[in-house]
Design a protein around this motif. Sequence first.
Motif, mmCIF file in Angstrom:
data_model
loop_
_atom_site.group_PDB
_atom_site.id
_atom_site.type_symbol
_atom_site.label_atom_id
_atom_site.label_comp_id
_atom_site.label_asym_id
_atom_site.label_seq_id
_atom_site.Cartn_x
_atom_site.Cartn_y
_atom_site.Cartn_z
ATOM 1 N N PRO A 18 4.377 0.136 0.200
ATOM 2 C CA PRO A 18 3.919 0.752 -1.054
ATOM 3 C C PRO A 18 4.557 2.123 -1.298
ATOM 4 N N PHE A 19 4.965 2.372 -2.551
ATOM 5 C CA PHE A 19 5.582 3.620 -3.019
ATOM 6 C C PHE A 19 7.023 3.789 -2.557
ATOM 7 N N PHE A 20 7.507 2.984 -1.609
ATOM 8 C CA PHE A 20 8.843 3.168 -1.056
ATOM 9 C C PHE A 20 9.792 2.024 -1.422
ATOM 10 N N SER A 21 9.372 0.788 -1.175
ATOM 11 C CA SER A 21 10.257 -0.359 -1.390
ATOM 12 C C SER A 21 10.610 -0.535 -2.861
ATOM 13 N N TYR A 22 11.826 -1.024 -3.098
ATOM 14 C CA TYR A 22 12.298 -1.234 -4.463
ATOM 15 C C TYR A 22 11.526 -2.373 -5.127
ATOM 16 N N GLY A 23 11.175 -2.170 -6.372
ATOM 17 C CA GLY A 23 10.460 -3.176 -7.156
ATOM 18 C C GLY A 23 9.705 -2.492 -8.281
ATOM 19 N N GLY A 24 10.263 -2.550 -9.477
ATOM 20 C CA GLY A 24 9.686 -1.825 -10.595
ATOM 21 C C GLY A 24 8.311 -2.300 -11.009
ATOM 22 N N THR A 25 8.170 -3.610 -11.194
ATOM 23 C CA THR A 25 6.873 -4.129 -11.656
ATOM 24 C C THR A 25 5.786 -3.971 -10.597
ATOM 25 N N SER A 26 6.154 -4.139 -9.323
ATOM 26 C CA SER A 26 5.155 -3.965 -8.260
ATOM 27 C C SER A 26 4.708 -2.506 -8.179
ATOM 28 N N LEU A 27 5.632 -1.576 -8.410
ATOM 29 C CA LEU A 27 5.271 -0.158 -8.426
ATOM 30 C C LEU A 27 4.363 0.152 -9.613
ATOM 31 N N LEU A 28 4.663 -0.478 -10.737
ATOM 32 C CA LEU A 28 3.857 -0.285 -11.941
ATOM 33 C C LEU A 28 2.422 -0.756 -11.709
ATOM 34 N N ILE A 29 2.281 -1.935 -11.099
ATOM 35 C CA ILE A 29 0.955 -2.479 -10.805
ATOM 36 C C ILE A 29 0.225 -1.589 -9.804
ATOM 37 N N LEU A 30 0.948 -1.120 -8.784
ATOM 38 C CA LEU A 30 0.356 -0.258 -7.760
ATOM 39 C C LEU A 30 -0.195 1.032 -8.372
ATOM 40 N N LEU A 31 0.590 1.661 -9.237
ATOM 41 C CA LEU A 31 0.152 2.908 -9.851
ATOM 42 C C LEU A 31 -1.014 2.674 -10.811
ATOM 43 N N ALA A 32 -1.022 1.530 -11.474
ATOM 44 C CA ALA A 32 -2.162 1.195 -12.333
ATOM 45 C C ALA A 32 -3.429 1.060 -11.500
ATOM 46 N N GLU A 33 -3.310 0.460 -10.309
ATOM 47 C CA GLU A 33 -4.461 0.327 -9.409
ATOM 48 C C GLU A 33 -4.930 1.682 -8.899
ATOM 49 N N MET A 34 -3.981 2.589 -8.635
ATOM 50 C CA MET A 34 -4.360 3.942 -8.220
ATOM 51 C C MET A 34 -5.126 4.648 -9.345
#
Length: 384
Positions: free
Chosen positions: A353-369
Motif C-alpha cells: 500500500p502507498f508504494f506499489s505502482y497502480g493508479g486505480t488501486s491507489l485511488l481506492i486506497l485513498l478513498a478508504e482512508m
Amino acid sequence: MAKTTIKKKKNSFWQSGKLDITFLSFVLILLTIGLVMLFSASYAYSYENYGNSYKFIVRQALFAAVGIGVMFFTSRINYHFWRRISWLVFIGTIIILFILLIVPPMVSGMSVKRWFAIGPISFQPSEIAKFAIVVLFSTLIAANQKLMSSWKFIFFLFFLLGLTCLLVILEPHISATLLIAAIGVVLIYVGGLNRKVVIFGIVLAVVGVALVIFTQSTGFFSYGSSRIKYWLDPWADAKVQGFQTIQSLLAIGSGGVLGRGIGQSRQKYLWVPEPHNDFIFSIVCEELGLIGAVVIILLFALLVWRGFTIAMRAKDKFGSMLALGLTFQVGLQAMLNIWVVTNTIPNTGISLPFFSYGGTSLLILLAEMGIILSVSRESNIEKS
C-alpha cells in the motif's frame, strides 16, 4: 428539540467535525515516501521498456493528486451513507467478479483474470471486493448484534465471505483471497462472536488450511503448488521461477544497515523483475537499508495504531467496525507484502500500500482512508 437535531445530523449526507490530523499525517507521509521510492525503483525499467523514465511516476503522481482530493471528499461524506448502499456495493462486486471469470482476460499479456478493463482504465475487482466485505459485514454485524450467537446468522456471513473468496481464487488471486478471508473473519470475531462459534471457526480454519496444503502438495492447483515449491527452494529454478525471489533477497542483503542511498540501487537495473510493483520493498531495503525499512514498517504500524484508536472511539458500532476493517486491511496487506518480498511466505502477488505502482488501486486506497477520516470526525479522540 435535541432529539430532532440529532436525527437530522445522522441523516445528513455531509459530515461535520474535525478530522484526525495524526492519521492524515501518517497517510500523507507514507504516500510521499511511496512516490519517491516508486520513481527511484521504476525509472530504469520504464526507460528500457517504454523509452520514458517518467512513465510510471507521472501516472502514479496524477492518481495520487486525484486520490488526495477523493480522500478529503469521502472524509466529508457521512460514513452512514455506506451502510445504506452496502448491499448494492456487494452485489455489484459479485457481478463484476463473475463476469471476469466468463470472459477472456481483459488485459493483454495477462494469463490470469484479475483485471477488469473499461477503455484505457483497468482495475482489479478484488480491490473493490475487500471494501465490499468490510462495508457489508460492518452493516450486518452492527444491525444484528443479538444474532451474533446464532449459528444461522454466522453461517450466512461465512456464506457471503466464501462466495466472494471463491470467485477471487478462481481468477486465480491467492493473496487477495487470503486477505479478504482474514478481513471477514476478523470482523466476525470482533463483532461479538459467541465462544462456541469461535471454537467452531478455529476447527473450520484448521480444516481449511489442511485442505489448502493437500491441494497444493498434490498439484490440484498447479498455479499455487509451483509457488510453494519455489518458495521452499527458489534456487531449484534460479533462472525462471525463483529468479524474482533470489534477486529480491540479493537487493535486501546488499542494502546493509544504512543502504546504498536513494537512487543508488543496482538490482533495479533489470535484475528484480518489475521492481515498481509487488517487489518495490526490496529496492527500498537496498537504497534505505535496514534503518529505512524499519522506519517504513514503523510508519505502517503507527497508521494501524491510529486507525484502531479511531475505531475504538467511534460513536457507534458501524463506524467502529468500518474503521477497524479498513485499517486492518492496510496493515495486513503491508505485512503480507513484506513477508513475500523477504521470502517468509510464498510469492502470492500482493502489492505494498502507498508504494506499489497502480493508479486505480491507489485511488481506492485513498478513498478508504477518507472513510476512516470521516469516522474520526465523530470519534472521541484528540484530533491534533
